[in-house]
Design an enzyme around this catalytic site. Sequence first.
Site, PDB file in Angstrom:
ATOM      1  N   LYS A 118       0.830  -1.217   0.000  1.00 19.89           N
ATOM      2  CA  LYS A 118       0.000   0.000   0.000  1.00 19.89           C
ATOM      3  C   LYS A 118       0.858   1.257   0.000  1.00 19.89           C
ATOM      4  O   LYS A 118       0.465   2.271  -0.570  1.00 19.89           O
ATOM      5  CB  LYS A 118      -0.960  -0.003   1.190  1.00 19.89           C
ATOM      6  CG  LYS A 118      -2.120  -0.963   0.976  1.00 19.89           C
ATOM      7  CD  LYS A 118      -3.313  -0.609   1.839  1.00 19.89           C
ATOM      8  CE  LYS A 118      -4.490  -1.514   1.538  1.00 19.89           C
ATOM      9  NZ  LYS A 118      -5.597  -1.346   2.468  1.00 19.89           N
ATOM     10  N   LYS A 200      -4.405 -11.161  -7.100  1.00 17.67           N
ATOM     11  CA  LYS A 200      -5.607 -11.296  -6.281  1.00 17.67           C
ATOM     12  C   LYS A 200      -6.764 -10.463  -6.855  1.00 17.67           C
ATOM     13  O   LYS A 200      -6.540  -9.366  -7.333  1.00 17.67           O
ATOM     14  CB  LYS A 200      -5.243 -10.784  -4.878  1.00 17.67           C
ATOM     15  CG  LYS A 200      -6.314 -10.907  -3.843  1.00 17.67           C
ATOM     16  CD  LYS A 200      -5.846 -10.306  -2.520  1.00 17.67           C
ATOM     17  CE  LYS A 200      -6.153  -8.827  -2.447  1.00 17.67           C
ATOM     18  NZ  LYS A 200      -6.182  -8.282  -1.077  1.00 17.67           N
ATOM     19  N   LYS A 203     -11.103  -5.259  -4.691  1.00 11.86           N
ATOM     20  CA  LYS A 203     -12.195  -4.287  -4.826  1.00 11.86           C
ATOM     21  C   LYS A 203     -11.704  -3.015  -5.486  1.00 11.86           C
ATOM     22  O   LYS A 203     -12.458  -2.285  -6.081  1.00 11.86           O
ATOM     23  CB  LYS A 203     -12.753  -3.812  -3.487  1.00 11.86           C
ATOM     24  CG  LYS A 203     -12.836  -4.738  -2.352  1.00 11.86           C
ATOM     25  CD  LYS A 203     -13.489  -3.983  -1.170  1.00 11.86           C
ATOM     26  CE  LYS A 203     -13.353  -4.756   0.118  1.00 11.86           C
ATOM     27  NZ  LYS A 203     -12.149  -4.442   0.865  1.00 11.86           N
TER      28      LYS A 203
HETATM   29  P1  TYM Z   1     -10.432  -6.653   3.093  1.00 10.03           P
HETATM   30  O1  TYM Z   1     -11.494  -5.629   3.192  1.00 10.03           O
HETATM   31  O2  TYM Z   1      -9.279  -6.394   2.202  1.00 10.03           O
HETATM   32  O3  TYM Z   1     -11.049  -8.033   2.672  1.00 10.03           O
HETATM   33  C1  TYM Z   1     -12.153  -8.593   3.370  1.00 10.03           C
HETATM   34  C2  TYM Z   1     -12.032 -10.091   3.431  1.00 10.03           C
HETATM   35  O4  TYM Z   1     -12.020 -10.647   2.128  1.00 10.03           O
HETATM   36  C3  TYM Z   1     -10.864 -11.461   1.958  1.00 10.03           C
HETATM   37  N1  TYM Z   1     -10.413 -11.328   0.561  1.00 10.03           N
HETATM   38  C4  TYM Z   1     -10.274 -12.341  -0.272  1.00 10.03           C
HETATM   39  N2  TYM Z   1     -10.451 -13.660  -0.124  1.00 10.03           N
HETATM   40  C5  TYM Z   1     -10.224 -14.435  -1.197  1.00 10.03           C
HETATM   41  N3  TYM Z   1      -9.826 -13.964  -2.403  1.00 10.03           N
HETATM   42  C6  TYM Z   1      -9.638 -12.647  -2.594  1.00 10.03           C
HETATM   43  N4  TYM Z   1      -9.261 -12.186  -3.780  1.00 10.03           N
HETATM   44  C7  TYM Z   1      -9.855 -11.772  -1.501  1.00 10.03           C
HETATM   45  N5  TYM Z   1      -9.771 -10.432  -1.346  1.00 10.03           N
HETATM   46  C8  TYM Z   1     -10.107 -10.174  -0.071  1.00 10.03           C
HETATM   47  C9  TYM Z   1      -9.852 -10.918   2.936  1.00 10.03           C
HETATM   48  O5  TYM Z   1      -8.872 -11.874   3.262  1.00 10.03           O
HETATM   49  C10 TYM Z   1     -10.727 -10.564   4.100  1.00 10.03           C
HETATM   50  O6  TYM Z   1     -11.018 -11.704   4.875  1.00 10.03           O
HETATM   51  N6  TYM Z   1      -7.903  -5.856   7.278  1.00 10.03           N
HETATM   52  C11 TYM Z   1      -9.052  -6.518   6.732  1.00 10.03           C
HETATM   53  C12 TYM Z   1     -10.346  -6.116   7.418  1.00 10.03           C
HETATM   54  C13 TYM Z   1     -10.308  -6.279   8.897  1.00 10.03           C
HETATM   55  C14 TYM Z   1     -10.399  -7.502   9.615  1.00 10.03           C
HETATM   56  C15 TYM Z   1     -10.309  -7.150  10.981  1.00 10.03           C
HETATM   57  C16 TYM Z   1     -10.533  -8.838   9.221  1.00 10.03           C
HETATM   58  C17 TYM Z   1     -10.200  -5.276   9.796  1.00 10.03           C
HETATM   59  N7  TYM Z   1     -10.194  -5.815  11.049  1.00 10.03           N
HETATM   60  C18 TYM Z   1     -10.358  -8.109  11.983  1.00 10.03           C
HETATM   61  C19 TYM Z   1     -10.587  -9.797  10.237  1.00 10.03           C
HETATM   62  C20 TYM Z   1     -10.484  -9.434  11.583  1.00 10.03           C
HETATM   63  C21 TYM Z   1      -9.161  -6.173   5.263  1.00 10.03           C
HETATM   64  O7  TYM Z   1      -8.680  -5.167   4.827  1.00 10.03           O
HETATM   65  O8  TYM Z   1      -9.895  -7.032   4.548  1.00 10.03           O
END
Ligand code: TYM
Length: 335
Positions: A118, A200, A203
């Site tokens: 990032k 990957k 979004k």
């Molecule tokens: P974020 O918003 O990037 O993604 C949300 C969830 O989706 C999963 N994910 C994927 N899984 C499979 N294939 C993909 N291409 C893919 N892209 C995203 C991510 O692994 C995630 O589970 N930091 C976290 C949000 C967060 C969080 C937490 C998660 C904040 N606090 C506490 C768990 C526990 C994040 O940015 O996820």
Amino acid sequence: MENTTDNKKTVLSGIQPTGTITLGNYLGAVQNWQRMQEDFNSVFFIADLHALTVRREPAEFRQTSLDFFAQYLACGLDPEKCILYFQSHVRQHAELQWILNCNTYVGETSRMTQFKDKSAKHADNINMGLMDYPVLMAADILLYQTDLVPVGIDQKQHLELTRDIAIRFNNRYGETFTVPEAYIPKEGAKICSLQDPTAKMSKSDPDQNASVSIVDDEATIVRKFKRAVTDSGNEICVREDKPGITNLINIYSAIEHKAVSEVETEFVGQGYGSFKIAVGEAVAAAFKPVREAYHTLIKDKGQLSAIAKNGAERAASLAEKTLRKVKKRVGLVAF
Ligand code: TYM
């Protein structure tokens, strides 16, 4: 959930509200949350504070956050079965983060892969929050004495740091936090871009054809799959030199709840073209009820706010228990 005497384990997870929830988020995370809410004490939130690490246009960000909340509900997360809220509505997250900050080393956060990625992507805005992001995530998790964190593979490193912080704190101040474990699904852990199957699905990808949203309409979903980049050859099987077809097999397998080997057998002798359509149709069929429910839910702001307020109250009362214990452990005065 409030009944802490039951012996159910606690699961917690969240998503940053940016863009829309993608097929990757759904298969890596939300689909499992929906299943897990049946058997676990479940806490799911909108990680809106995390999303502030990148500059957002405020009005758009507010709308996206609400859309995500409606999408959680549309995916079948049920406020009767789990706690649903906005992270920013439960102040204990940020408060615990500060105390954990004082027990985390700069070297630990600066070596995180996502921080490096990032920072490269937002070179003009390498703010403190970007580096401190995993400590807020640790606070999210540790506040609720979480046992399991259902996430995609990209969050594994953050989970390991959370465990390290919890273990260090427990060793220094006495048993305070449950040490959580990541719950990473076998097939949906890393869904890749439909346009570049070595990356990957994200979004924030500006290429509309690279990712599928859970609220895309059926024709759009099928069209995106028809355009998906595939590999040379014509065999439908999981192989290292076939990242495109492997990704499509993983998607089909996760959405249809079938083993990869079963999917390979199902499509023996079929061409890439018809396989891509079959995957697109399966995804479109799974998302149709989600899209329809979302469009109804988003119109009822009153209902969304009632659910979110109730969720935040329930979350805060659990979080406060842990926070009070933490403050006592570190020696803050309490009257
Ligand atoms: P974020 O918003 O990037 O993604 C949300 C969830 O989706 C999963 N994910 C994927 N899984 C499979 N294939 C993909 N291409 C893919 N892209 C995203 C991510 O692994 C995630 O589970 N930091 C976290 C949000 C967060 C969080 C937490 C998660 C904040 N606090 C506490 C768990 C526990 C994040 O940015 O996820």
